[in-house]
Design a protein around this motif. Structure first.
Motif, PDB file in Angstrom:
ATOM      1  N   LYS A   1      26.566  37.636  48.882  1.00 56.61           N
ATOM      2  CA  LYS A   1      27.675  37.450  47.957  1.00 56.61           C
ATOM      3  C   LYS A   1      27.703  38.611  46.964  1.00 56.61           C
ATOM      4  O   LYS A   1      26.666  39.121  46.553  1.00 56.61           O
ATOM      5  N   ILE A   2      28.900  38.986  46.572  1.00 63.29           N
ATOM      6  CA  ILE A   2      29.067  40.070  45.609  1.00 63.29           C
ATOM      7  C   ILE A   2      28.799  39.530  44.212  1.00 63.29           C
ATOM      8  O   ILE A   2      29.374  38.506  43.821  1.00 63.29           O
TER       9      ILE A   2
ATOM     10  N   TRP B   1      30.006  48.063  48.065  1.00 59.26           N
ATOM     11  CA  TRP B   1      31.460  48.296  48.004  1.00 59.26           C
ATOM     12  C   TRP B   1      31.750  49.561  47.219  1.00 59.26           C
ATOM     13  O   TRP B   1      30.961  49.974  46.369  1.00 59.26           O
TER      14      TRP B   1
ATOM     15  N   TRP C   1      21.392  39.667  42.263  1.00 57.50           N
ATOM     16  CA  TRP C   1      21.953  39.751  43.619  1.00 57.50           C
ATOM     17  C   TRP C   1      20.905  39.269  44.601  1.00 57.50           C
ATOM     18  O   TRP C   1      19.735  39.660  44.522  1.00 57.50           O
TER      19      TRP C   1
ATOM     20  N   ARG D   1      33.514  47.264  32.874  1.00 59.55           N
ATOM     21  CA  ARG D   1      34.134  45.970  33.110  1.00 59.55           C
ATOM     22  C   ARG D   1      34.396  45.232  31.805  1.00 59.55           C
ATOM     23  O   ARG D   1      35.383  44.515  31.681  1.00 59.55           O
TER      24      ARG D   1
ATOM     25  N   ASP E   1      44.094  40.418  38.029  1.00 61.52           N
ATOM     26  CA  ASP E   1      44.026  41.864  38.194  1.00 61.52           C
ATOM     27  C   ASP E   1      45.402  42.500  38.295  1.00 61.52           C
ATOM     28  O   ASP E   1      45.640  43.585  37.758  1.00 61.52           O
TER      29      ASP E   1
ATOM     30  N   ASN F   1      36.663  46.747  44.712  1.00 73.01           N
ATOM     31  CA  ASN F   1      37.172  46.076  45.916  1.00 73.01           C
ATOM     32  C   ASN F   1      37.955  47.000  46.831  1.00 73.01           C
ATOM     33  O   ASN F   1      38.839  46.573  47.550  1.00 73.01           O
TER      34      ASN F   1
ATOM     35  N   GLU G   1      34.367  48.015  51.896  1.00 72.86           N
ATOM     36  CA  GLU G   1      32.965  47.678  52.053  1.00 72.86           C
ATOM     37  C   GLU G   1      32.270  48.767  52.865  1.00 72.86           C
ATOM     38  O   GLU G   1      32.854  49.317  53.814  1.00 72.86           O
TER      39      GLU G   1
ATOM     40  N   PRO H   1      29.314  38.658  40.501  1.00 75.98           N
ATOM     41  CA  PRO H   1      30.603  38.552  39.788  1.00 75.98           C
ATOM     42  C   PRO H   1      30.978  39.776  38.976  1.00 75.98           C
ATOM     43  O   PRO H   1      32.140  40.177  38.992  1.00 75.98           O
TER      44      PRO H   1
ATOM     45  N   HIS I   1      32.995  42.297  41.139  1.00 74.55           N
ATOM     46  CA  HIS I   1      34.153  41.900  41.941  1.00 74.55           C
ATOM     47  C   HIS I   1      35.307  42.882  41.832  1.00 74.55           C
ATOM     48  O   HIS I   1      36.142  42.973  42.733  1.00 74.55           O
ATOM     49  N   HIS I   2      35.392  43.612  40.711  1.00 78.56           N
ATOM     50  CA  HIS I   2      36.515  44.525  40.534  1.00 78.56           C
ATOM     51  C   HIS I   2      36.405  45.748  41.435  1.00 78.56           C
ATOM     52  O   HIS I   2      37.391  46.461  41.623  1.00 78.56           O
TER      53      HIS I   2
END
Length: 980
Positions: free
Chosen positions: A251-252, A356, A177, A73, A781, A260, A263, A254, A257-258
């Motif tokens: 919640k994912i 995910w 998390w 990332r 993105d 995606n 799930e 941060p 988040h990429h």
């Protein structure tokens, strides 16, 4: 399609000189202006914002940890170190990952102030001590020796190791998390137990009822039957409502988040497992129970066996020596890169995780379930109608079946009711153990120098020859492959269920040019091939034939299988996998047992045969035909071998055998052979040779391709580029250098330092670094391009040419390199060139193609338009090449059709075209091409894309003050492909 993007160079733009403060001023220099650090002249970098001085020590530790944790990332150079129990207990959350510490991390650690020296630290710093940064500790003398230089390390998916982020119980420290709460089994089922779920087996495939419909149950029924070899695994593509409800509870993080794609939810009970497999970049957070993980690198060869991974813990299975493993506890998060093999084992009765996954869904694309299907408004059948008998307890659990009809796959594994069953040796559906035992029992009969002695299938004909099968397969290939003299062609052929390698050995002896690969799930069979058989060129993989992760899509010319497809746990999924890897025009050739009629499927004798023979997929020819048609395969031959070879009369002497052990043979497979004989004599089983073809028409229909845009070269097998047969036969040609030439004179003329009098290229990395560190807006993105897409096109072309020429034998003749548009447009005022890329030809002959009138008189030049060039012979060029030419084509899709037609099988095609560039009518200017457009244009025409990307060019110094239509910065896109 696998796409190899340019390996990018590792850079450390944030790294500060050792003698300076770790605070720097904000950089204001534009793209082309760089500051050289006097203390490190080999690196170029930007300065950091001064406001970083206000970041607390604790925050800086977390930030550094995050960067090291997720190199994909932020920066592909950064990895965390391996963790110890003592270290993990002192960090807010712990990182356990790769075994190397990079130079950049070392520098950052030396800049970190010790406790009490940072007056601006936040309140959270009071929780830190000297051990808080132990997860990113300074390297000792021992660890410094392990530090690797990453300046020239390629950044490819899968080069980083998996990571586990440990949850800490200190509530005063922010968690990476926060897992959902109140997901214990009772509360979970009370809340979401009514949602519909597919009833899935250990291979994560849905069970079907006796009518062939998918079995659907409520979640409570799935959980109650986890001990019955049922897996609870689903995703938001097949079960959107269920995952949407669960998604309310977490919640994912941060940094994730990429990821995606889709799930996933997983619930297991103790000793349940997901066997080794691989897919895209993923993360999974553990909510309840413990889960043990094993990882193997993407380069692992052969691929690991797909067995219950819990055997690695109890000693029933041998773990590969290079595996990474750890245990995940509630609150821990596991992250791993693309293509890492991974397996898990549940350690507790209720083991639950959610996360995910990136990339496409692999063999999990089932119809979407209805939203909140309730028992009260659904028609149900008994659970026993879906599960094999030995898995079903006395239960009245209800099962819902969907109304949509799909292809039928018979499980047929009911228990026998006769007392003689105990006299047989059973393997509980374990195909590996089944064939291992058969192999060792009969090894004394095998002569590795006699193919017929280790051909493990029935014999045919009066001569009782077991090699007849291979002759039949070969003849079928001759009839249905669109090429003559198949033994002299470089065909890519796969043996699905290769047994002891007899078929592979026979094919290699009769067609030495073929590239042969066999798949077997049996360790003993694989051992026999690798250790006992005489030297051979074919490969044998210890891997299930329904997992072709080592093969490229649309790459195989032939897949053949003898008495093996019947073992598939899901024939539909297996055929789908095979079809994806079969090239257009390729064939699947089967010799196997089939039901004479679907009506026989429910008979007890058929079920007894299926159980003892491990015939998990017992279908009729009409059923197989319908299944194949849905995938773009056409039945082109069905040959009744029972009738042709008089199997009932010659092999079985018209006798129906007694089903009991004989001659000391108690292996369940011998029972299966007896049932097979009886059912064949009774006319309930057929033994057929079947050929399924992926024709151009069915391929287009299945994929939605339009005849007007599909290349005439697609699916056409033609002459191949030459290949050396030994190391001593390697062609020794000078290395191709990434050097631009003037094109005037022999050998290419004079060297040129830039692409033209206006522009110099190879600025992609600089642009990317500038964009990364001068960005004022949040990264979006859909605007973002990966750094690996930026390279110097000349270096890319030279590298692939060198790789190609090294495979050529000595004394190559008749090889040709085609430079499309290689003479220049004199009609537009350009000067004519005759040898612009002659330095690229290596052992080949240099040819040009151009529509410029002045080209007609040149030697070894085709005078035509690339959109339509009938003077160019089909399959006549080893390399087809163009350099800023195809944007001038009026219909580039036709140009790529012609390129595909001209290129030999195994030949390279390489092209440079504009992406962002001023209008230049020389003589016309019609199109621009993104990297994805180039990839599609090649893939649609039968090429494997080897590399694709962008080169960025800027004005030369003497042109920067010139003002006209020329852009200050231009983007060129490049692509390299190989024809199948």
């Amino acid at each position: 399609m696998e796409t190899r993007q340019r390996p990018s160079q590792h850079r450390h733009p944030h790294r500060h000189p050792r003698g300076d403060s770790h605070i720097a001023q904000k950089a204001t220099a534009p793209f082309n202006h760089w500051r050289d650090d006097k203390n490190d002249p080999m690196r170029r970098r930007f300065q950091l914002p001064s406001r970083l001085s206000r970041i607390s020590v604790a925050t800086l530790v977390v930030v550094i940890g995050m960067l090291c944790l997720f190199p994909k990332r932020y920066n592909d150079n950064w990895t965390a170190t391996t963790s110890t129990t003592e270290e993990m207990s002192s960090s807010p959350y712990s990182f356990s990952t790769g075994r190397e510490l990079t130079q950049h991390t070392e520098d950052l650690l030396e800049k970190m102030p010790s406790e009490g020296k940072n007056s601006g630290s936040s309140s959270s710093s009071k929780h830190r001590n000297d051990n808080d940064r132990s997860q990113l500790r300074k390297p000792t003398a021992a660890t410094k020796s392990q530090v690797h230089n990453t300046q020239n390390t390629p950044k490819l998916n899968g080069t980083m190791e998996p990571v586990i982020i440990r949850r800490r119980n200190d509530a005063s420290i922010p968690s990476f998390w926060q897992p959902p709460t109140n997901w214990n089994q009772d509360a979970f089922l009370q809340r979401v137990g009514h949602y519909a779920q597919y009833l899935k087996d250990s291979m994560v495939q849905p069970y079907r009822d006796e009518n062939g419909n998918f079995c659907i149950v409520n979640g409570t029924s799935v959980v109650q039957n986890l001990h019955n070899n049922i897996l609870f695994f689903t995703n938001n593509q097949e079960n959107e409502a269920f995952l949407k409800e669960l998604g309310k509870d977490y919640k994912i993080p941060p940094p994730l988040h990429h990821i995606n794609g889709f799930e996933v939810f997983s619930a297991l009970t103790v000793n349940q497992s997901h066997s080794f497999h691989k897919h895209g970049e993923s993360w999974l957070g553990q909510v309840e129970g413990r889960r043990h993980w094993w990882f193997l690198p993407p380069t692992t060869n052969p691929a690991p066996r797909r067995i219950n991974a819990c055997g690695y813990l109890n000693g029933k299975a041998e773990l590969p020596s290079n595996a990474i493993s750890f245990t995940q506890h509630p609150g821990d998060v596991v992250w791993f890169p693309k293509d890492w093999y991974h397996a898990t084992c549940a350690l507790d009765e209720w083991t639950v995780g959610i996360g995910w996954q990136q990339g496409p869904i692999i063999r999990q694309m089932f119809p979407q379930l209805n939203v909140k299907t309730q028992e009260s408004n659904t028609t149900f059948s008994k659970l026993g109608e879906c599960l094999p008998t030995q898995q079903t307890k006395k239960s009245t659990t209800a099962v819902m079946t969907p109304t949509s009809k799909t292809a039928i796959t018979t499980s047929a594994t009911q228990d026998f009711n006769n007392k003689e069953e105990k006299e047989w040796k059973w393997f509980d559906g374990d195909l590996n153990a089944y064939y291992n035992s058969l192999t060792t029992d009969e090894n004394h009969k095998r002569d590795p120098n006699d193919v017929s002695s280790y051909a493990v299938h029935r014999w045919l004909g009066d001569s009782k020859n077991t090699e007849t099968h291979y002759q039949l397969l070969y003849q079928a290939m001759e009839r249905h492959l669109p090429v003559n003299n198949i033994s002299t062609q470089s065909l890519r052929v796969m043996d699905a269920g290769c047994g002891l390698g007899a078929g592979l050995m026979w094919m290699e002896q009769h067609a030495p040019q073929w590239n042969l690969t066999g798949y077997t799930i049996s360790e003993e069979q694989h051992k026999f091939i690798s250790e006992t058989l005489p030297p051979h060129r074919f490969q044998a993989r210890l891997q299930s034939f329904d997992d072709l992760s080592g093969e490229k899509h649309n790459n195989l010319d032939v897949i053949y299988s003898i008495e093996a497809l019947i073992h598939s746990e899901n024939m539909e999924a297996t055929l789908q996998e095979w079809t994806q890897h079969l090239s257009p025009g390729g064939v699947i050739v089967l010799i196997d047992d089939f039901l004479a009629s679907d009506a026989n499927k429910t008979e007890q004798s058929v079920k007894d045969f299926a159980k003892s023979w491990l015939a998990n997929s017992l279908v009729s020819i009409p059923e197989l035909t319908l299944m194949a048609q849905s995938m773009g395969l056409e039945l082109v031959e069905d040959r009744d071998l029972v009738e042709e070879y008089k199997i009932i009369e010659v092999n079985y002497r018209n006798k129906k055998p007694v089903i009991q052990p004989f001659g000391g043979r108690t292996h369940q497979g011998w029972m299966g052979s007896k049932w097979r004989q009886r059912l064949t004599v009774e006319g309930k089983l057929k033994y057929d040779l079947v050929v399924l073809k992926k024709t151009d028409e069915s391929y287009k229909k299945n994929t939605g391709y339009d005849d007007r845009t599909t290349s005439t070269g697609t699916g056409v097998m033609c002459a191949s580029v030459p290949k050396r047969t030994s190391k001593d036969d390697q062609n020794r040609v000078p290395e191709i250098l990434p050097q631009l030439m003037s094109g005037k004179g022999d050998g290419g003329g004079q060297p040129m330092s830039c692409i033209s009098g206006w522009y110099c290229c190879n600025k992609g990395d600089e642009w990317y670094q500038s964009m990364t560190h001068n960005r004022t807006e949040k990264k979006v993105d859909y605007l973002h391009l990966d750094q690996s897409l930026f390279g110097h096109y000349m270096e890319v072309f030279a590298r692939h040419l060198n790789d190609q020429y090294r495979t050529y034998p000595m004394n190559v003749t008749n090889g040709r390199f085609l430079d499309i548009g290689g003479t220049g447009s004199t009609a537009s005022g350009m000067q004519q060139v005759t040898s612009k890329f002659q330095n690229f030809v290596g052992p080949l002959e240099y040819w040009k193609l151009d529509s410029d009138p002045a080209a007609e008189q040149l030697e070894r030049t085709l005078y035509c338009d690339i959109d339509d060039c009938p003077v160019a012979e089909t399959c006549s060029f080893d390399v087809t090449f163009s350099h800023t030419v195809l944007e001038h084509a009026k219909r580039p899709w036709l140009a790529f059709n012609e390129i595909a037609r001209m290129t030999k099988s195994g030949g390279l095609t390489m092209h440079l075209v504009p992406w962002s560039y001023q209008y230049h009518a020389t003589p016309g200017d019609n199109f621009r091409f993104s990297h994805t457009a180039l990839q599609t244009l090649l893939e649609d025409r039968g090429f494997d894309v080897l590399e694709v990307g962008y080169d960025i060019c800027t004005k030369q110094e003497n042109k920067k003050k010139t003002v006209d239509e020329h852009y200050d910065i231009i983007w060129l896109s490049y692509v390299v492909g190989r024809k199948k």
